[in-house]
Design a protein around this motif. Structure first.
Motif, PDB file in Angstrom:
ATOM      1  N   TRP A   1      32.949  -0.877 -55.536  1.00  0.00           N
ATOM      2  CA  TRP A   1      32.706  -2.136 -54.835  1.00  0.00           C
ATOM      3  C   TRP A   1      32.142  -1.936 -53.434  1.00  0.00           C
ATOM      4  N   THR A   2      32.444  -0.798 -52.799  1.00  0.00           N
ATOM      5  CA  THR A   2      31.898  -0.574 -51.455  1.00  0.00           C
ATOM      6  C   THR A   2      30.396  -0.308 -51.460  1.00  0.00           C
ATOM      7  N   HIS A   3      29.822  -0.095 -52.632  1.00  0.00           N
ATOM      8  CA  HIS A   3      28.365  -0.013 -52.722  1.00  0.00           C
ATOM      9  C   HIS A   3      27.766  -1.154 -53.541  1.00  0.00           C
ATOM     10  N   PHE A   4      28.537  -1.755 -54.452  1.00  0.00           N
ATOM     11  CA  PHE A   4      27.995  -2.863 -55.241  1.00  0.00           C
ATOM     12  C   PHE A   4      27.797  -4.106 -54.378  1.00  0.00           C
ATOM     13  N   LEU A   5      28.784  -4.459 -53.578  1.00  0.00           N
ATOM     14  CA  LEU A   5      28.658  -5.647 -52.723  1.00  0.00           C
ATOM     15  C   LEU A   5      27.561  -5.482 -51.661  1.00  0.00           C
ATOM     16  N   PRO A   6      27.483  -4.346 -50.956  1.00  0.00           N
ATOM     17  CA  PRO A   6      26.380  -4.181 -50.002  1.00  0.00           C
ATOM     18  C   PRO A   6      25.000  -4.240 -50.644  1.00  0.00           C
ATOM     19  N   THR A   7      24.897  -3.868 -51.935  1.00  0.00           N
ATOM     20  CA  THR A   7      23.597  -3.991 -52.612  1.00  0.00           C
ATOM     21  C   THR A   7      23.075  -5.413 -52.499  1.00  0.00           C
ATOM     22  N   TRP A   8      23.952  -6.378 -52.705  1.00  0.00           N
ATOM     23  CA  TRP A   8      23.514  -7.780 -52.701  1.00  0.00           C
ATOM     24  C   TRP A   8      23.291  -8.282 -51.283  1.00  0.00           C
ATOM     25  N   TYR A   9      23.965  -7.677 -50.318  1.00  0.00           N
ATOM     26  CA  TYR A   9      23.649  -8.001 -48.922  1.00  0.00           C
ATOM     27  C   TYR A   9      22.228  -7.557 -48.590  1.00  0.00           C
ATOM     28  N   PHE A  10      21.868  -6.333 -48.996  1.00  0.00           N
ATOM     29  CA  PHE A  10      20.519  -5.838 -48.712  1.00  0.00           C
ATOM     30  C   PHE A  10      19.466  -6.597 -49.521  1.00  0.00           C
ATOM     31  N   VAL A  11      19.797  -6.998 -50.747  1.00  0.00           N
ATOM     32  CA  VAL A  11      18.868  -7.821 -51.522  1.00  0.00           C
ATOM     33  C   VAL A  11      18.640  -9.151 -50.816  1.00  0.00           C
ATOM     34  N   TRP A  12      19.718  -9.733 -50.295  1.00  0.00           N
ATOM     35  CA  TRP A  12      19.587 -10.997 -49.554  1.00  0.00           C
ATOM     36  C   TRP A  12      18.704 -10.816 -48.327  1.00  0.00           C
ATOM     37  N   ARG A  13      18.890  -9.725 -47.566  1.00  0.00           N
ATOM     38  CA  ARG A  13      18.050  -9.466 -46.397  1.00  0.00           C
ATOM     39  C   ARG A  13      16.590  -9.312 -46.810  1.00  0.00           C
ATOM     40  N   PHE A  14      16.358  -8.628 -47.935  1.00  0.00           N
ATOM     41  CA  PHE A  14      14.999  -8.448 -48.428  1.00  0.00           C
ATOM     42  C   PHE A  14      14.356  -9.793 -48.778  1.00  0.00           C
ATOM     43  N   LEU A  15      15.105 -10.656 -49.450  1.00  0.00           N
ATOM     44  CA  LEU A  15      14.562 -11.959 -49.831  1.00  0.00           C
ATOM     45  C   LEU A  15      14.272 -12.817 -48.604  1.00  0.00           C
ATOM     46  N   VAL A  16      15.156 -12.773 -47.610  1.00  0.00           N
ATOM     47  CA  VAL A  16      14.925 -13.540 -46.381  1.00  0.00           C
ATOM     48  C   VAL A  16      13.672 -13.046 -45.669  1.00  0.00           C
ATOM     49  N   LEU A  17      13.527 -11.728 -45.575  1.00  0.00           N
ATOM     50  CA  LEU A  17      12.346 -11.163 -44.921  1.00  0.00           C
ATOM     51  C   LEU A  17      11.072 -11.458 -45.719  1.00  0.00           C
ATOM     52  N   SER A  18      11.195 -11.495 -47.046  1.00  0.00           N
ATOM     53  CA  SER A  18      10.027 -11.789 -47.879  1.00  0.00           C
ATOM     54  C   SER A  18       9.483 -13.187 -47.623  1.00  0.00           C
ATOM     55  N   SER A  19      10.352 -14.092 -47.212  1.00  0.00           N
ATOM     56  CA  SER A  19       9.917 -15.465 -46.955  1.00  0.00           C
ATOM     57  C   SER A  19       9.195 -15.607 -45.610  1.00  0.00           C
ATOM     58  N   SER A  20       9.367 -14.609 -44.731  1.00  0.00           N
ATOM     59  CA  SER A  20       8.756 -14.701 -43.402  1.00  0.00           C
ATOM     60  C   SER A  20       7.664 -13.663 -43.157  1.00  0.00           C
ATOM     61  N   LEU A  21       7.637 -12.595 -43.948  1.00  0.00           N
ATOM     62  CA  LEU A  21       6.638 -11.543 -43.782  1.00  0.00           C
ATOM     63  C   LEU A  21       5.720 -11.489 -45.000  1.00  0.00           C
ATOM     64  N   ASP A  22       4.481 -11.179 -44.783  1.00  0.00           N
ATOM     65  CA  ASP A  22       3.496 -11.102 -45.868  1.00  0.00           C
ATOM     66  C   ASP A  22       3.424  -9.668 -46.384  1.00  0.00           C
ATOM     67  N   PHE A  23       4.279  -9.357 -47.354  1.00  0.00           N
ATOM     68  CA  PHE A  23       4.302  -8.007 -47.899  1.00  0.00           C
ATOM     69  C   PHE A  23       3.099  -7.713 -48.800  1.00  0.00           C
ATOM     70  N   CYS A  24       2.466  -8.749 -49.357  1.00  0.00           N
ATOM     71  CA  CYS A  24       1.366  -8.538 -50.289  1.00  0.00           C
ATOM     72  C   CYS A  24       0.036  -8.289 -49.580  1.00  0.00           C
ATOM     73  N   GLN A  25      -0.247  -9.053 -48.558  1.00  0.00           N
ATOM     74  CA  GLN A  25      -1.574  -9.033 -47.952  1.00  0.00           C
ATOM     75  C   GLN A  25      -1.643  -8.248 -46.646  1.00  0.00           C
ATOM     76  N   GLU A  26      -0.498  -7.920 -46.043  1.00  0.00           N
ATOM     77  CA  GLU A  26      -0.497  -7.276 -44.736  1.00  0.00           C
ATOM     78  C   GLU A  26      -0.111  -5.795 -44.866  1.00  0.00           C
ATOM     79  N   PRO A  27      -1.085  -4.874 -44.783  1.00  0.00           N
ATOM     80  CA  PRO A  27      -0.766  -3.439 -44.942  1.00  0.00           C
ATOM     81  C   PRO A  27       0.250  -2.919 -43.937  1.00  0.00           C
TER      82      PRO A  27
END
Length: 284
Positions: A53-79
């Motif tokens: 659990w000390t690694h399963f729960l943080p996985t979803w924290y980092f996934v959440w951070r990734f999704l939040v950043l994906s909404s504000s940063l252009d990962f597809c078009q900005e090298p």
């Protein structure tokens, strides 16, 4: 009424020696558990439950951070953001792989080796992701576009390949030569960490010597290095369970503590990298 029977728990001398952990005397799962038993065991108290659990729960924290950043940063078009994308994906991968390894490692001896091979591979990929991020955003000013900067990531990729093989090989002499096994595995983790963090070490030393401004990125990297050192110490020392075998079988043994330190270190590392991404974009 449907009832679910939780898997039986064993003491150390009731399981094969390959499953033994230093200082852990009880809480072992059946060495030939089914996949369902392994999943169910994550909901009962064993010596692996907190590891899971000390690694399963943080996985979803980092996934959440990734999704939040994906909404504000252009990962597809900005090298400029592509190294950050690679780093974020691997930050999500390594705790998930570790959680799965701890969950299913009691299915058999072969499954145990395969699970931890995947775990070691994910850690090496995470190390490579750190090199991508540091090479893109955290290099000392006077190193940018220099020889070390150009070859930093290719050498890190070579290190990841070699150290994955070394860490996996370290499992084979584990019973006959446990000290050699531990030395090889520790070296396989410590060496890429030291190499990847060369830019941070030099940048922090230069900052201390020249009395540069103490910004959020510098503070974050300092916290990251502190927790990384704690992680390495706990991994190598097997404290506190080595001092009191059997007392920390379920809560508080070194593997649980180093999982927590590793996640905290990654959190501070992520925040520091994001600070550099924003503050150094125009200059880089």
């Amino acid at each position: 009424m449907l009832t679910i029977k939780l898997p039986q728990i064993f003491r150390v001398h009731q399981v094969p020696r390959i499953f033994w952990e230093d200082g852990i005397m009880s809480g072992y799962r059946h060495p030939k558990s089914s996949a369902l038993d392994c999943v169910l065991s994550s909901f009962q108290m064993t010596n692996e439950t907190v590891n899971i659990w000390t690694h399963f729960l943080p996985t979803w924290y980092f996934v959440w951070r990734f999704l939040v950043l994906s909404s504000s940063l252009d990962f597809c078009q900005e090298p400029y953001h592509w190294p950050l994308l690679i780093y974020l994906l691997l930050v999500c991968l390594y705790p998930f792989a570790s959680s799965c390894a701890h969950t299913f490692s009691s299915m058999s001896v072969r499954a145990r080796h395969i699970c931890y091979f995947c775990d070691y591979g994910a850690l090496s990929l995470y190390s490579l992701g750190c090199a991508f991020a540091y090479g893109a955003y955290a290099m000392p000013d006077h190193w940018v576009s220099g020889i070390l900067h150009r070859y930093f990531v290719p050498v890190a990729a070579f290190n990841s390949f070699v150290c994955t093989g070394l860490s996996c090989y370290s499992r084979f002499p584990e019973l006959e030569r446990p000290r050699l096994s531990k030395v090889l595995r520790t070296a396989a983790f410590v060496y890429p960490f030291l190499y990847d963090n060369i830019p941070l070490f030099c940048r922090l030393l230069f900052c201390f010597w020249s009395n540069c401004a103490w910004n959020e990125a510098v503070a974050g990297y300092c916290y990251h290095l502190l927790f990384a050192l704690l992680t390495g110490f706990l991994f190598a020392s097997h404290l506190p369970e080595r001092l009191a075998p059997g007392r920390f079988d379920y809560i508080g043994h070194s593997h649980q503590l180093f999982h927590i330190c590793a996640v905290l270190g990654t959190h501070f590392q992520l925040e520091a990298i994001l600070c550099d991404v924003c503050s150094r974009q125009a200059w880089l």
